[in-house]
Write a protein that holds these residues in place. Structure first.
Motif, PDB file in Angstrom:
ATOM      1  N   ILE A   1      17.071-123.258   1.996  1.00 12.43           N
ATOM      2  CA  ILE A   1      18.147-122.382   0.706  1.00 12.43           C
ATOM      3  C   ILE A   1      17.866-123.134  -0.388  1.00 12.43           C
ATOM      4  CG2 ILE A   1      19.804-120.492  -0.339  1.00 12.43           C
ATOM      5  CD1 ILE A   1      21.112-120.396   2.697  1.00 12.43           C
ATOM      6  N   GLY A   2      18.070-124.025  -0.671  1.00 11.49           N
ATOM      7  CA  GLY A   2      17.942-124.692  -1.746  1.00 11.49           C
ATOM      8  C   GLY A   2      16.705-125.002  -2.437  1.00 11.49           C
ATOM      9  N   SER A   3      16.065-125.030  -1.330  1.00  7.40           N
ATOM     10  CA  SER A   3      14.434-125.652  -2.107  1.00  7.40           C
ATOM     11  C   SER A   3      13.602-124.747  -2.302  1.00  7.40           C
ATOM     12  CB  SER A   3      13.685-126.380  -0.827  1.00  7.40           C
ATOM     13  OG  SER A   3      13.436-125.629   0.616  1.00  7.40           O
ATOM     14  N   TRP A   4      14.248-123.328  -1.551  1.00  6.17           N
ATOM     15  CA  TRP A   4      13.197-121.450  -1.333  1.00  6.17           C
ATOM     16  C   TRP A   4      13.017-121.525  -2.994  1.00  6.17           C
ATOM     17  CZ3 TRP A   4      11.496-117.934   1.371  1.00  6.17           C
ATOM     18  CH2 TRP A   4      11.195-117.624   0.822  1.00  6.17           C
ATOM     19  N   SER A   5      13.170-122.020  -4.459  1.00  5.32           N
ATOM     20  CA  SER A   5      12.515-121.787  -5.240  1.00  5.32           C
ATOM     21  C   SER A   5      13.746-123.308  -6.418  1.00  5.32           C
ATOM     22  CB  SER A   5      13.800-120.128  -6.362  1.00  5.32           C
ATOM     23  OG  SER A   5      13.347-120.720  -6.935  1.00  5.32           O
ATOM     24  N   PRO A   6      12.953-123.412  -7.413  1.00  9.58           N
ATOM     25  CA  PRO A   6      13.517-124.287  -7.955  1.00  9.58           C
ATOM     26  C   PRO A   6      14.951-123.831  -9.240  1.00  9.58           C
ATOM     27  CG  PRO A   6      11.575-123.728  -9.427  1.00  9.58           C
ATOM     28  CD  PRO A   6      11.823-122.995  -7.651  1.00  9.58           C
TER      29      PRO A   6
ATOM     30  N   ARG B   1      19.987-123.227  -5.737  1.00 14.14           N
ATOM     31  CA  ARG B   1      20.045-124.600  -4.931  1.00 14.14           C
ATOM     32  C   ARG B   1      21.953-125.033  -4.704  1.00 14.14           C
ATOM     33  NH1 ARG B   1      19.689-130.078  -8.253  1.00 14.14           N
ATOM     34  NH2 ARG B   1      21.173-131.801  -7.065  1.00 14.14           N
ATOM     35  N   ALA B   2      22.527-123.636  -5.837  1.00 16.58           N
ATOM     36  CA  ALA B   2      23.791-123.850  -5.509  1.00 16.58           C
ATOM     37  C   ALA B   2      24.127-123.224  -4.668  1.00 16.58           C
ATOM     38  CB  ALA B   2      24.619-123.406  -6.306  1.00 16.58           C
ATOM     39  N   ALA B   3      23.567-122.125  -4.079  1.00 12.18           N
ATOM     40  CA  ALA B   3      23.859-121.626  -3.057  1.00 12.18           C
ATOM     41  C   ALA B   3      24.013-121.756  -1.492  1.00 12.18           C
ATOM     42  CB  ALA B   3      22.907-120.022  -2.948  1.00 12.18           C
ATOM     43  N   GLY B   4      22.248-123.391  -1.135  1.00 13.14           N
ATOM     44  CA  GLY B   4      22.843-123.685  -0.326  1.00 13.14           C
ATOM     45  C   GLY B   4      23.781-124.508  -0.111  1.00 13.14           C
ATOM     46  N   GLU B   5      24.336-125.113  -1.169  1.00  9.09           N
ATOM     47  CA  GLU B   5      25.149-125.602  -1.190  1.00  9.09           C
ATOM     48  C   GLU B   5      26.039-125.586  -0.750  1.00  9.09           C
ATOM     49  OE1 GLU B   5      25.394-127.608  -4.680  1.00  9.09           O
ATOM     50  OE2 GLU B   5      23.511-129.572  -4.446  1.00  9.09           O
TER      51      GLU B   5
END
Length: 299
Positions: A113-118, A123-127
């Motif tokens: 999720i975090g690497s989907w977009s810069p 990134r916050a959503a993945g964390e």
């Protein structure tokens, strides 16, 4: 760290896959019944994860991409690692290393999720995704313990220690049993640690300290119970499944209760809760039975 985990686990499975017991216990003939109603999936898995060449290829891909991940995060690398991790889990009818494989899946999903977009939001959503799973794992463990009379009285901890694989730890459990006040204090500390995770979102400055205590807590589990996968990727005790291999020409099969086992230093096998393996024993989840299947039927 995640890259290092994949490097170590890939090397471990490559070594394990060369062992004779691997081809016997986790052979396609033993597991194909799971796919009786899914012929396409059955054919796919037979020639991929159940093929020695196919499975080794998947592990070498994981080894290479795990090394690549040490250099930096890439969406396609993470996606490929996630898919290969799922294939390896299918190979073992689920997770091979239990909870650590499940957490590895969670972390990979969050990283994907975090690497989907810069953008920082991804990134916050993945964390947040990983944090939610981590929060629930500790909180649910503490909630289950506090609802248990044995944990509230302190009796549970000595009982767990007495089921350890290590004689010196079992002796420690016996000594702790004779000191109920200390046992109560230690059991309460474990429950308090797990439930106190609810304070971390309220007081974020606690996060670093909580992680430090968590690492120490799981390191103790490694030493006390031999659960090396409590520290993912840094153990060397694979799990085994009991299986009986017939002599050439014999068509009868002998089945026992399926249970995860670990190999002891003396070459014998034991359950994760400390009992030495004996399929005729009803204790420790061994089942207490043998099932012989012949041409005439099940005996």
């Amino acid at each position: 760290i995640l890259g290092l985990v994949f490097v170590i686990q890939s090397l471990e499975l490559l070594t394990l896959s060369r062992a004779r017991i691997f081809q016997g216990v986790w052979s396609f003939s033993n597991i194909q019944k799971d796919w009786e109603n899914f012929e396409l999936a059955k054919a796919f898995f037979k020639f991929t994860v159940f093929s020695p060449v196919g499975f080794s290829t998947i592990l070498f891909v994981q080894l290479f991409l795990g090394t690549f991940l040490l250099l930096g995060v890439n969406f396609w690398v993470v996606l490929t690692l996630l898919l290969s991790h799922i294939l390896v889990c299918f190979r073992f009818r689920g997770t091979f290393n239990g909870g650590s494989d499940m957490m590895l899946f969670v972390v990979l999903s969050g990283l994907l999720i975090g690497s989907w977009s810069p953008q920082e939001n991804f990134r916050a959503a993945g964390e947040i995704y990983v944090a939610i799973h981590l929060f629930l794992s500790y909180f649910k463990a503490g909630l289950i313990k506090i609802r248990s009379a044995d944990w509230r009285s302190g009796r549970a901890l000595p009982a767990f220690l007495k089921r350890s694989l290590f004689p010196e730890i079992r002796k420690l459990g016996t000594k702790l049993e004779s000191r109920p006040t200390l046992a109560l204090w230690l059991a309460g500390s474990v429950v308090a640690f797990e439930l106190s995770i609810v304070l971390v979102p309220v007081f974020p400055q606690m996060a670093v300290s909580y992680c430090g205590i968590a690492i120490a807590f799981h390191a103790v589990n490694v030493r006390v119970f031999g659960l090396n996968r409590f520290l993912p990727g840094f153990g060397n005790s694979p799990l085994y499944l009991p299986a009986f291999e017939a002599d050439p020409g014999v068509t009868s099969t002998l089945s026992v209760q399926e249970i995860d086992l670990i190999k002891l230093d003396d070459g014998e096998f034991a359950s994760l809760n400390g009992g030495r393996y004996n399929p005729a024993n009803e204790l420790f989840g061994f089942g207490g039975y043998y099932e012989l299947t012949t041409k005439e039927g099940v005996i």
